[in-house]
Design a protein around this motif. Structure first.
Motif, PDB file in Angstrom:
ATOM      1  N   TYR A 110       7.815   4.464   8.045  1.00 20.87           N
ATOM      2  CA  TYR A 110       6.413   4.674   8.351  1.00 20.87           C
ATOM      3  C   TYR A 110       6.224   5.832   9.202  1.00 20.87           C
ATOM      4  CZ  TYR A 110       4.530   0.793   5.365  1.00 20.87           C
ATOM      5  OH  TYR A 110       4.354   0.194   4.379  1.00 20.87           O
ATOM      6  N   ASN A 149       6.373   8.891   7.754  1.00 25.56           N
ATOM      7  CA  ASN A 149       5.782   9.217   6.615  1.00 25.56           C
ATOM      8  C   ASN A 149       6.444   9.416   5.200  1.00 25.56           C
ATOM      9  OD1 ASN A 149       2.760   9.086   6.925  1.00 25.56           O
ATOM     10  ND2 ASN A 149       3.026  11.055   8.221  1.00 25.56           N
ATOM     11  N   ASP A 187       5.737   7.004   0.849  1.00 18.23           N
ATOM     12  CA  ASP A 187       5.197   7.426  -0.622  1.00 18.23           C
ATOM     13  C   ASP A 187       6.231   8.736  -1.266  1.00 18.23           C
ATOM     14  OD1 ASP A 187       3.027   5.880  -0.439  1.00 18.23           O
ATOM     15  OD2 ASP A 187       1.840   7.533   0.525  1.00 18.23           O
ATOM     16  N   LYS A 211       9.044   6.598  -2.500  1.00 21.30           N
ATOM     17  CA  LYS A 211       8.664   5.911  -3.724  1.00 21.30           C
ATOM     18  C   LYS A 211       8.719   6.709  -4.997  1.00 21.30           C
ATOM     19  CE  LYS A 211       4.954   2.474  -3.912  1.00 21.30           C
ATOM     20  NZ  LYS A 211       3.967   1.660  -3.308  1.00 21.30           N
ATOM     21  N   LYS A 212       7.928   7.854  -4.900  1.00 15.47           N
ATOM     22  CA  LYS A 212       7.543   8.841  -5.920  1.00 15.47           C
ATOM     23  C   LYS A 212       9.063   9.567  -6.571  1.00 15.47           C
ATOM     24  CE  LYS A 212       4.325  12.546  -6.965  1.00 15.47           C
ATOM     25  NZ  LYS A 212       3.202  13.336  -6.081  1.00 15.47           N
TER      26      LYS A 212
END
Lengths: 235, 235
Positions: free
Chosen positions: B100, B103, B106, B109-110
């Motif tokens: 986190y 950052n 995301d 995940k992508k």
């Protein structure tokens, strides 16, 4: 003006709920007729009512009546007026979350620091430390913070368990976990074995029960302390 | 386009790091020359460099070179460009917090949803679930959220451990803990015993290794699934 019992567990193997510590509780609560029970930790997911019944039954043996905090319209006021408080075990994350949700952290802290007698077992002991970062529980709920009541200047690891030298399981031992904690945090941790408790009376903190406790300080080898040792200098 | 290995552990008792799964990894990564290692979980508090060395050594046996994510100026870009990714075990809270903080949730995940091959062990497997709420780790760091990568539509409990019927310790069994979880959450949990892994290929999720896995669904009795069972219908 503190008067606190921080117990590793509620129940010893082969014995009834609170049985091992009931005589001490009778003495501890000797002028107290009624206590408030905080059932928020919900062991095994049982309801607040069911859990309160369990506490009621145990305390009835020493003639103390028990009311569940969840039955008050104003829990904040109930804590302020309590003669004594008992917080039982279960899940520390569930307990902590519910205390934050009901805005009870500060009022609890204040009441206990002002002398309201408090007994915590397991999760109810975890919250007596600076943070709940040494709980053994599964994080099944995300609480707003890991900060706890800070009634003692260190953290508690209840149900402290020595490494099983015969295990083939590759999960971390309790000692490894607490050592890991000290790579990210500096305050001490007291590992309380089942059957042990800390008795906090004003500025004095004493280990009670028949067993030694294991103390973990930042950048030190962990060490054992004997029953009746004072832990006042830990910080 | 998923291609993921979600392994209970990195190491079996009496065997070397990743040894039990190395042949499968050779096949899994057969066109891959270089992978990125995310050392954030820091088992036992070791440094990112030390941990990356360990991964390097194991993958050198199957001729794959390993670079630690911490050595990149732009970890976000490094993940986007990775041929393959390995996230090792350690502390799930420390790992999640660091993801986190940088950052990376995301972008990871992508990348993985777009086909970048991913292998996670232990903490690296916990983060493949919907949340990290079924980790066995001590919450030594407070992460911004318990939400994880959601690469599968359930949670993972790695190092799944059957109850020790001879134990006199009063701490909760793993099964009790996961049942408690279902008093507050409804999604399924897959308990992966050491030596088991899930192989996720596009929409198919298959249990691999020699052992059964234990599945916990909301409001159902937990049950065992055999190796090579597909878990696609769990949700």
């Amino acid at each position: 003006m503190k008067n606190i019992i921080i117990a590793s567990t509620s129940t010893l193997h082969g014995s009834g709920y609170l049985e091992y510590i009931l005589e001490d509780l009778e003495f501890f609560f000797k002028d107290v007729k009624e206590i408030i029970f905080i059932p928020y930790a919900r062991p095994g997911g049982i309801s607040h009512d069911e859990y309160t019944e369990k506490a009621k039954e145990a305390f009835s043996k020493i003639n103390i009546s028990v009311t569940g905090l969840h039955t008050f319209d104003n829990p904040n006021k109930a804590i302020k007026n309590a003669e004594g408080i008992f917080v039982g075990g279960g899940n520390t994350f569930v307990l902590t979350n519910q205390l934050y949700k009901n805005n009870l952290i500060d009022v609890l802290k204040k009441a206990i620091n002002n002398g309201t007698r408090y007994i915590g077992t397991s999760a109810g002991s975890n919250i007596c430390g600076l943070t709940i970062k040494n709980t053994n529980d599964m994080p099944i709920i995300y609480p707003p913070s890991f900060n706890a009541l800070a009634l003692v200047p260190f953290n508690i690891n209840p149900h402290y368990l020595d490494p099983d030298l015969n295990s083939k399981h590759m999960g971390e031992t309790r000692e490894t976990r607490i050592k890991e904690f000290h790579h990210f945090n500096t305050h001490p941790v007291v590992g309380l074995r089942e059957g042990s408790w800390l008795y906090v009376k004003d500025d004095s903190i004493t280990l009670k029960g028949a067993l030694t406790a294991r103390v973990f300080e930042y950048n030190k080898q962990p060490y054992e302390v004997e029953p009746n040792t004072e832990l006042n200098t830990l910080k």
